[in-house]
Design a protein around this motif. Sequence first.
Motif, PDB file in Angstrom:
ATOM      1  N   LYS A  37     122.895  -6.736  43.595  1.00  0.00           N
ATOM      2  CA  LYS A  37     121.933  -7.400  44.243  1.00  0.00           C
ATOM      3  C   LYS A  37     120.767  -7.926  43.391  1.00  0.00           C
ATOM      4  N   GLN A  38     120.432  -9.081  43.987  1.00  0.00           N
ATOM      5  CA  GLN A  38     119.277  -9.605  43.344  1.00  0.00           C
ATOM      6  C   GLN A  38     117.881  -8.946  43.763  1.00  0.00           C
ATOM      7  N   THR A  39     117.099  -8.549  42.450  1.00  0.00           N
ATOM      8  CA  THR A  39     115.762  -8.026  42.714  1.00  0.00           C
ATOM      9  C   THR A  39     114.772  -8.716  41.935  1.00  0.00           C
ATOM     10  N   ALA A  40     113.585  -8.309  42.286  1.00  0.00           N
ATOM     11  CA  ALA A  40     112.315  -8.925  41.486  1.00  0.00           C
ATOM     12  C   ALA A  40     111.447  -8.075  41.590  1.00  0.00           C
ATOM     13  N   ARG A  41     110.285  -8.048  40.906  1.00  0.00           N
ATOM     14  CA  ARG A  41     109.179  -7.288  41.010  1.00  0.00           C
ATOM     15  C   ARG A  41     107.782  -7.928  41.631  1.00  0.00           C
ATOM     16  N   LEU A  42     107.060  -6.918  42.006  1.00  0.00           N
ATOM     17  CA  LEU A  42     105.912  -7.586  42.741  1.00  0.00           C
ATOM     18  C   LEU A  42     105.077  -8.381  41.548  1.00  0.00           C
ATOM     19  N   GLY A  43     104.907  -7.924  40.431  1.00  0.00           N
ATOM     20  CA  GLY A  43     104.461  -8.821  39.355  1.00  0.00           C
ATOM     21  C   GLY A  43     104.891 -10.197  39.485  1.00  0.00           C
ATOM     22  N   ASP A  44     106.319 -10.370  39.434  1.00  0.00           N
ATOM     23  CA  ASP A  44     107.181 -11.626  39.263  1.00  0.00           C
ATOM     24  C   ASP A  44     106.334 -12.470  40.340  1.00  0.00           C
ATOM     25  N   VAL A  45     105.982 -12.025  41.604  1.00  0.00           N
ATOM     26  CA  VAL A  45     105.665 -12.757  42.728  1.00  0.00           C
ATOM     27  C   VAL A  45     104.028 -13.063  42.330  1.00  0.00           C
ATOM     28  N   VAL A  46     103.256 -12.369  41.827  1.00  0.00           N
ATOM     29  CA  VAL A  46     101.887 -12.707  41.360  1.00  0.00           C
ATOM     30  C   VAL A  46     101.872 -13.965  40.468  1.00  0.00           C
ATOM     31  N   GLU A  47     102.726 -13.786  39.446  1.00  0.00           N
ATOM     32  CA  GLU A  47     102.882 -14.899  38.422  1.00  0.00           C
ATOM     33  C   GLU A  47     103.224 -16.208  38.976  1.00  0.00           C
ATOM     34  N   ASN A  48     104.089 -16.273  40.182  1.00  0.00           N
ATOM     35  CA  ASN A  48     104.369 -17.416  40.751  1.00  0.00           C
ATOM     36  C   ASN A  48     103.601 -18.125  41.717  1.00  0.00           C
ATOM     37  N   LEU A  49     102.470 -17.338  42.238  1.00  0.00           N
ATOM     38  CA  LEU A  49     101.522 -17.853  43.213  1.00  0.00           C
ATOM     39  C   LEU A  49     100.318 -18.557  42.715  1.00  0.00           C
ATOM     40  N   ASP A  50      99.532 -19.032  43.499  1.00  0.00           N
ATOM     41  CA  ASP A  50      98.394 -19.955  42.909  1.00  0.00           C
ATOM     42  C   ASP A  50      97.208 -19.204  43.241  1.00  0.00           C
ATOM     43  N   GLU A  51      96.084 -19.938  43.261  1.00  0.00           N
ATOM     44  CA  GLU A  51      94.702 -19.112  43.349  1.00  0.00           C
ATOM     45  C   GLU A  51      94.639 -18.361  44.606  1.00  0.00           C
ATOM     46  N   ARG A  52      95.436 -18.673  45.556  1.00  0.00           N
ATOM     47  CA  ARG A  52      95.393 -18.031  46.690  1.00  0.00           C
ATOM     48  C   ARG A  52      96.201 -16.791  46.962  1.00  0.00           C
ATOM     49  N   ALA A  53      96.371 -16.225  45.462  1.00  0.00           N
ATOM     50  CA  ALA A  53      97.484 -15.134  45.537  1.00  0.00           C
ATOM     51  C   ALA A  53      97.010 -13.928  46.493  1.00  0.00           C
ATOM     52  N   PHE A  54      95.819 -13.801  46.597  1.00  0.00           N
ATOM     53  CA  PHE A  54      95.498 -12.598  47.520  1.00  0.00           C
ATOM     54  C   PHE A  54      96.222 -12.554  48.721  1.00  0.00           C
ATOM     55  N   GLY A  55      96.053 -13.611  49.356  1.00  0.00           N
ATOM     56  CA  GLY A  55      96.504 -14.058  50.642  1.00  0.00           C
ATOM     57  C   GLY A  55      97.789 -14.052  50.809  1.00  0.00           C
ATOM     58  N   PHE A  56      98.545 -14.695  49.775  1.00  0.00           N
ATOM     59  CA  PHE A  56     100.000 -14.584  49.742  1.00  0.00           C
ATOM     60  C   PHE A  56     100.639 -13.478  49.674  1.00  0.00           C
ATOM     61  N   LEU A  57     100.091 -12.740  48.699  1.00  0.00           N
ATOM     62  CA  LEU A  57     100.722 -11.319  48.677  1.00  0.00           C
ATOM     63  C   LEU A  57     100.253 -10.592  49.786  1.00  0.00           C
ATOM     64  N   LEU A  58      99.278 -10.437  50.433  1.00  0.00           N
ATOM     65  CA  LEU A  58      99.080  -9.689  51.737  1.00  0.00           C
ATOM     66  C   LEU A  58      99.977 -10.150  52.744  1.00  0.00           C
ATOM     67  N   LEU A  59     100.030 -11.502  53.018  1.00  0.00           N
ATOM     68  CA  LEU A  59     101.117 -12.102  54.082  1.00  0.00           C
ATOM     69  C   LEU A  59     102.654 -11.640  53.586  1.00  0.00           C
ATOM     70  N   LEU A  60     103.063 -11.788  52.315  1.00  0.00           N
ATOM     71  CA  LEU A  60     104.261 -11.257  51.899  1.00  0.00           C
ATOM     72  C   LEU A  60     104.766  -9.656  52.349  1.00  0.00           C
ATOM     73  N   LEU A  61     103.674  -8.952  51.959  1.00  0.00           N
ATOM     74  CA  LEU A  61     103.638  -7.549  51.968  1.00  0.00           C
ATOM     75  C   LEU A  61     103.623  -7.100  53.645  1.00  0.00           C
ATOM     76  N   ALA A  62     102.837  -7.839  54.425  1.00  0.00           N
ATOM     77  CA  ALA A  62     102.505  -7.436  55.787  1.00  0.00           C
ATOM     78  C   ALA A  62     103.862  -8.082  56.646  1.00  0.00           C
ATOM     79  N   LEU A  63     104.541  -8.965  56.227  1.00  0.00           N
ATOM     80  CA  LEU A  63     105.680  -9.370  57.086  1.00  0.00           C
ATOM     81  C   LEU A  63     106.741  -8.338  57.515  1.00  0.00           C
ATOM     82  N   PRO A  64     107.058  -7.566  56.621  1.00  0.00           N
ATOM     83  CA  PRO A  64     107.999  -6.372  56.951  1.00  0.00           C
ATOM     84  C   PRO A  64     107.332  -5.519  58.089  1.00  0.00           C
ATOM     85  N   CYS A  65     106.048  -5.307  58.056  1.00  0.00           N
ATOM     86  CA  CYS A  65     105.451  -4.628  58.924  1.00  0.00           C
ATOM     87  C   CYS A  65     105.392  -4.986  60.275  1.00  0.00           C
ATOM     88  N   CYS A  66     105.297  -6.305  60.199  1.00  0.00           N
ATOM     89  CA  CYS A  66     105.373  -7.174  61.641  1.00  0.00           C
ATOM     90  C   CYS A  66     106.350  -6.914  62.680  1.00  0.00           C
TER      91      CYS A  66
END
Length: 219
Positions: A37-66
């Motif tokens: 199975k392909q996996t990734a780390r949360l740190g990998d996501v942070v490194e690939n986001l732009d200056e709006r990383a807070f919003g993107f990370l919160l959205l990414l993590l909130a989606l499973p909760c929706c």
Amino acid sequence: MTAADGQPAAPMRGATRVLQDVLDKLRLQSSATATEKQTARLGDVVENLDERAFGFLLLLLALPCCLPFVYLLPQIVALPMLALAGQLAAGGRHPWLPKKLHERSFSLDAFQSVLTRAEKYVGWVERIATPRLKPVTGRVGVRLVGGLALIPIASILTPLPSTNTVPGIGVAIMALGLIERDGVLVILGLLLGFMWVFLLLFLGAEAVDLIRGWIAART
């Protein structure tokens, strides 16, 4: 809107499209074999986001909760969400995750499924998002938003079936507002989250009263 060379500027891509691009990039970078199975780390996501990383990370993590009937995963992602909201409240400019959270891995297939399912729910929000009420997403406003977001995010940790859905949607809408600099969406997301917390507390108090009444009647 025009670019510096006088040509029309490219429209801003939707937040879910950006997250999809990040997941696709991580999939290409994965060293997993065909049987793994392909996996990734949360740190990998942070490194690939732009200056709006807070919003993107919160959205990414909130989606499973929706999504309803998704168990355990919302409670797991709520912990890094609390860390991110706390950093916003403290005035952090870039996301920082403790090493344990930074190294936490997740299945790319699982998040791909979540993103695909959730995109139809948040897509309409993306279409109406536009920069407005800028003080809400300004430097001081974002710190207040981060502090307030701690409350609905904490409610996701409640170990009851489907209690994550409403606050998850609220946090997702708030995150989209942060990404798109839309203060109206930020406020709507927070209001939705707080309404749920109030309802949860109200129902909890009612349940306690019923239990007390039942015990009193038995004695």
